[in-house]
Design a protein around this motif. Structure first.
Motif, short mmCIF file in Angstrom:
data_model
loop_
_atom_site.label_atom_id
_atom_site.label_comp_id
_atom_site.label_asym_id
_atom_site.label_seq_id
_atom_site.Cartn_x
_atom_site.Cartn_y
_atom_site.Cartn_z
N UNK A 1 -24.72 3.92 -46.12
CA UNK A 1 -24.77 4.76 -47.31
C UNK A 1 -23.76 4.32 -48.38
N UNK A 2 -22.61 3.76 -47.96
CA UNK A 2 -21.56 3.41 -48.91
C UNK A 2 -21.76 2.03 -49.54
N UNK A 3 -22.35 1.09 -48.80
CA UNK A 3 -22.45 -0.27 -49.29
C UNK A 3 -23.89 -0.76 -49.43
N UNK A 4 -24.64 -0.68 -48.32
CA UNK A 4 -25.97 -1.29 -48.31
C UNK A 4 -26.92 -0.64 -49.31
N UNK A 5 -27.07 0.67 -49.25
CA UNK A 5 -28.03 1.36 -50.13
C UNK A 5 -27.65 1.24 -51.60
N UNK A 6 -26.40 1.55 -52.00
CA UNK A 6 -26.05 1.41 -53.42
C UNK A 6 -26.23 -0.02 -53.93
N UNK A 7 -25.82 -1.02 -53.14
CA UNK A 7 -25.96 -2.41 -53.57
C UNK A 7 -27.41 -2.79 -53.76
N UNK A 8 -28.26 -2.36 -52.84
CA UNK A 8 -29.70 -2.63 -52.99
C UNK A 8 -30.26 -2.00 -54.25
N UNK A 9 -29.89 -0.74 -54.48
CA UNK A 9 -30.41 -0.04 -55.66
C UNK A 9 -29.97 -0.71 -56.95
N UNK A 10 -28.71 -1.17 -57.01
CA UNK A 10 -28.22 -1.82 -58.24
C UNK A 10 -28.89 -3.18 -58.41
N UNK A 11 -29.04 -3.93 -57.31
CA UNK A 11 -29.62 -5.26 -57.40
C UNK A 11 -31.09 -5.21 -57.81
N UNK A 12 -31.83 -4.27 -57.26
CA UNK A 12 -33.26 -4.14 -57.61
C UNK A 12 -33.41 -3.58 -59.01
N UNK A 13 -32.53 -2.67 -59.40
CA UNK A 13 -32.58 -2.10 -60.75
C UNK A 13 -33.59 -0.97 -60.87
N UNK B 1 -25.99 3.56 -63.80
CA UNK B 1 -24.92 4.54 -63.81
C UNK B 1 -25.20 5.68 -62.84
N UNK B 2 -26.48 5.99 -62.65
CA UNK B 2 -26.84 7.03 -61.70
C UNK B 2 -26.37 6.68 -60.29
N UNK B 3 -26.56 5.40 -59.89
CA UNK B 3 -26.11 4.96 -58.58
C UNK B 3 -24.60 5.04 -58.47
N UNK B 4 -23.90 4.53 -59.49
CA UNK B 4 -22.44 4.50 -59.44
C UNK B 4 -21.85 5.91 -59.45
N UNK B 5 -22.37 6.76 -60.32
CA UNK B 5 -21.85 8.13 -60.39
C UNK B 5 -22.23 8.92 -59.13
N UNK B 6 -23.43 8.69 -58.63
CA UNK B 6 -23.84 9.39 -57.41
C UNK B 6 -22.98 9.00 -56.22
N UNK B 7 -22.70 7.69 -56.07
CA UNK B 7 -21.84 7.23 -54.98
C UNK B 7 -20.42 7.77 -55.13
N UNK B 8 -19.91 7.78 -56.36
CA UNK B 8 -18.55 8.24 -56.60
C UNK B 8 -18.38 9.72 -56.31
N UNK C 1 -27.03 11.47 -50.98
CA UNK C 1 -26.65 10.47 -51.98
C UNK C 1 -27.73 10.30 -53.04
N UNK C 2 -28.97 10.06 -52.61
CA UNK C 2 -30.01 9.67 -53.55
C UNK C 2 -30.50 10.84 -54.40
N UNK C 3 -30.42 12.07 -53.89
CA UNK C 3 -30.79 13.20 -54.75
C UNK C 3 -29.78 13.34 -55.88
N UNK C 4 -28.49 13.07 -55.60
CA UNK C 4 -27.48 13.10 -56.65
C UNK C 4 -27.65 11.89 -57.58
N UNK C 5 -27.99 10.73 -57.02
CA UNK C 5 -28.23 9.53 -57.84
C UNK C 5 -29.37 9.79 -58.82
N UNK C 6 -30.45 10.39 -58.34
CA UNK C 6 -31.58 10.67 -59.23
C UNK C 6 -31.18 11.65 -60.33
#
Length: 703
Positions: free
Chosen positions: A667-679, A613-620, A598-603
């Motif tokens: 991977x689907x909820x906790x990590x993406x939500x944390x990444x978006x909230x922290x920014x 957008x990196x988090x959202x597109x990576x998760x999608x 997930x995070x290699x694609x997010x980066x």
């Protein structure tokens, strides 16, 4: 037009395919031959430095010939044993000869204090191997000559026979179930005919190569293999190879939709997924190699064997699979066809909606998810890792377990498995007295030349004697282990005796204590390895810490659920001492895999579209493939349940449930939500930490 470069471009995949076909054809059979160099002798997997291991080495000098005890126990359906029956039992076992694998003279039949049962010990050759069942059948036939009495066989020989029966299907049944489950899932998820078969073929080639390497090393005593390690190797290679193949195949589909040229698409897919795959494999391989720090030999055995399997899985994924995909192109996905939308977030409707929900309320999402996982983790301390009682080692009925229970009903609980004390001969009487005075010891006596305790002058070897102490409690019970603790304190206190206490119960106690020490040593090492790899891959400090923390929380939540399931649904009173460590190594290392994917694609997306957008597109874009990979890995580990052993069932449940929990929740909820909230700050100290979060003021997220 010069066609030479074009021909050369197709030469590489053809050569790679031919090489792997050669590997499969020549090395594939080793997947079924690994049992030839495997050993299920549990004594070979004791702690190297434990007191019980030293006793095991010392007691060999007192055995006139090495043997494997079989304890015959007779009962007369609730009636008292007659003298006629006792004499018949003694004659029955005395009539056994060396043709039946018997060593020395069997002991005469001994009647229990309640008069309702009797037992005799028959010593068998320890090297019988596949001939052991036939030898025990001879003992059973002889035991039936006692009139009006039923006979059962307990002891190490019977347990070894049942253990061999449990592992009998590990080459064929386990592999067939695992591959069948993977194939079915891939057919249902991808609705493609060729791709699942190609992925399965690649995992089989990887397993054949791994088994051939392990076979060669085990045959030269470089590594040790037992049934458990053998089974885990098969599952690990199939699961890992399939996971990595799914990631690369998904990337190839994206590239093929954009580029059109299958050779270029294959090369681009390897280039863009290689980093995530190798980093993921490194976490698992190095995590397994951390088991070399264990003092338990079977843990140490799993480390290099598992790492070899992971390396072979990566080799197959990055060479065989791209070669086949380059040759097949769009045909690999038939009857579906790669579309341009496959390379964009628009082609992933379900995961686009999941990403949108996470984006709307990231803080609420991660807080609720973290609290739920923490609530489950609260049950983790209730998971007992004090060992599995003998009657729970096998899933279902086992003749040796039933016989041991019968033995324990009429004789002291430790009958057949005494505590073995080795001490200086001139202190034998004082050590024997100390042993008899220990709470929980039923009897104790020095072993004579006949091999029986208290039956004559003690046998002295190199100034040392052996004293057998029969415990009141069952040899596999917690009470017996506490007795061993007290017994050690008592005999160690005898001046000049240099006494050591070993035997079955002491071995189980030492394994339990060593496993606890291993957890405190290996867990930090594995976490440190994973953290370093994530830092190097993601070029950030905060994100790796967050990922390791979420995976650790997932592990604790899984242990909590396992504690409830094992006790209340499956009826286990505890787990093997090594289960929590195995579960940690597999679940944490494999769980990080999905976060790496997930995070290699997010980066990668964040460098182009910004952190949010990196988090959202990576998760999608990775949601479907990672979920599929998680389901496949869970199914492959669940296949271990076909082997009727509590240890493997418990490992299978922990890993399968934990992987699904990690894939679907962490991977689907906790990590993406944390990444978006922290920014963007989550990417500190990389350049991404200074980027904006990509939101306009009017679209600020709701907390």
């Amino acid at each position: 037009m010069n066609t030479a470069p074009r021909r050369a471009r197709w030469l590489v995949p053809v050569v790679l395919l031919l090489v792997w076909l050669g590997v499969g054809g020549t090395l594939g059979p080793y997947a079924g031959k690994l049992g030839e160099v495997a050993t299920n002798d549990q004594a070979a997997f004791l702690p190297r430095s434990a007191e019980s291991t030293k006793v095991l080495d010392a007691r060999e000098a007192f055995d006139q010939s090495e043997s494997l005890p079989a304890i015959v126990v007779w009962t007369a359906d609730g009636k008292r044993v007659t003298e006629l029956q006792r004499a018949a039992a003694t004659r029955a076992v005395a009539g056994l000869d060396r043709d039946a694998g018997v060593v020395g003279r069997p002991s005469p039949a001994i009647v229990s204090e309640d008069g309702l049962a009797m037992q005799a010990v028959v010593q068998l050759r320890p090297d019988l191997g596949e001939e052991l069942p036939a030898a025990l059948d001879e003992v059973r036939r002889a035991a039936k000559d006692v009139p009006d009495a039923s006979a059962e066989i307990a002891g190490p020989a019977a347990s070894q026979e049942d253990l061999s029966d449990a592992f009998a299907g590990i080459d064929g049944l386990l592999l067939g179930v695992a591959l069948g489950a993977v194939l079915l899932i891939l057919l249902l998820v991808y609705r493609s005919v060729l791709l699942p078969l190609v992925i399965i073929l690649g995992s089989v080639f990887a397993l054949g190569l791994a088994c051939a390497v392990v076979y060669a090393l085990a045959d030269r005593d470089v590594v040790r293999v037992d049934g458990q390690v053998q089974g885990i190797l098969s599952i690990l290679v199939i699961g890992a190879a399939t996971d990595y193949a799914l990631l690369l195949a998904a990337r190839f589909r994206e590239e093929l939709a954009v580029r059109g040229d299958r050779a270029e698409a294959a090369l681009a897919a390897v280039r863009r997924s290689c980093g995530a795959i190798t980093a993921s494999a490194a976490t698992v391989a190095l995590g397994l190699l951390a088991l070399l720090a264990s003092d338990l030999t079977n843990n140490r055995a799993l480390g290099p064997v598992g790492a070899i399997g992971i390396v072979c899985a990566v080799l197959s994924t990055l060479t065989f699979l791209p070669a086949v995909l380059a040759l097949l192109g769009r045909a690999a996905y038939w009857p579906s066809r790669p579309k341009p939308s496959d390379a964009s977030v628009e082609g992933h409707g379900v995961w686009r909606r999941v990403a949108a929900k996470v984006d709307r309320r990231p803080r609420r999402t991660w807080v609720v998810t973290a609290l739920a996982l923490t609530a489950l983790a609260a049950f983790a301390p209730s998971l007992s890792a004090r060992g599995v009682p003998l009657d729970e080692i096998f899933v279902g009925d086992a003749p040796s377990v039933a016989a041991q229970q019968t033995l324990g009903e009429h004789f002291p609980g430790g009958s057949g498995n005494p505590a073995v004390i080795i001490a200086d001969a001139d202190r034998a009487e004082r050590v024997t007295a100390a042993a008899r005075g220990t709470e929980g010891v039923a009897s104790a006596g020095a072993v004579s030349a006949s091999g029986r305790p208290g039956a004559g002058e003690p046998l002295v070897v190199d100034g040392r004697v052996r004293i057998d102490a029969t415990l009141e409690a069952a040899a596999d019970s917690t009470a017996a282990k506490r007795t061993v603790e007290r017994l050690r304190e008592a005999v160690h206190a005898v001046p000049g005796a240099d006494a050591l206490v070993g035997g079955y119960t002491a071995q189980q106690y030492d394994v339990q204590q060593t496993a606890a020490r291993d957890r405190t040593t290996i867990v930090p090492v594995v976490l440190g390895i994973i953290l370093v790899i994530l830092v190097l891959l993601l070029r950030s400090l905060l994100v790796p810490v967050l990922l390791v923390a979420t995976v650790a929380l997932n592990f604790l939540a899984t242990l909590g659920v396992s504690a409830l399931v094992f006790e209340h649904l499956l009826g286990f009173s505890g787990t093997d001492a090594s289960v929590p460590l195995y579960g940690f190594v597999f679940l944490v290392a494999l769980g990080v895999d999905y976060n790496i994917f997930l995070m290699s694609r997010v980066r990668e997306e964040a460098l182009v579209h910004g952190p949010r957008q990196g988090v959202l597109r990576g998760l999608t874009t990775t949601g479907g493939v990672i979920t599929s990979a998680g389901v496949v890995l869970a199914a492959t580990f669940a296949a271990l349940m076909v082997i009727p052993l509590a240890f493997l069932l418990q490992i299978a449940f922990i890993v399968a449930f934990g992987v699904l929990l990690d894939t679907l929740v962490v991977r689907s909820l906790l990590v993406p939500a944390l990444m978006i909230d922290i920014g963007p700050r989550a990417w500190w100290p990389s350049a991404l930490s200074k980027a904006g979060d990509g939101r306009t003021e009017g679209s600020q997220r709701a907390a």
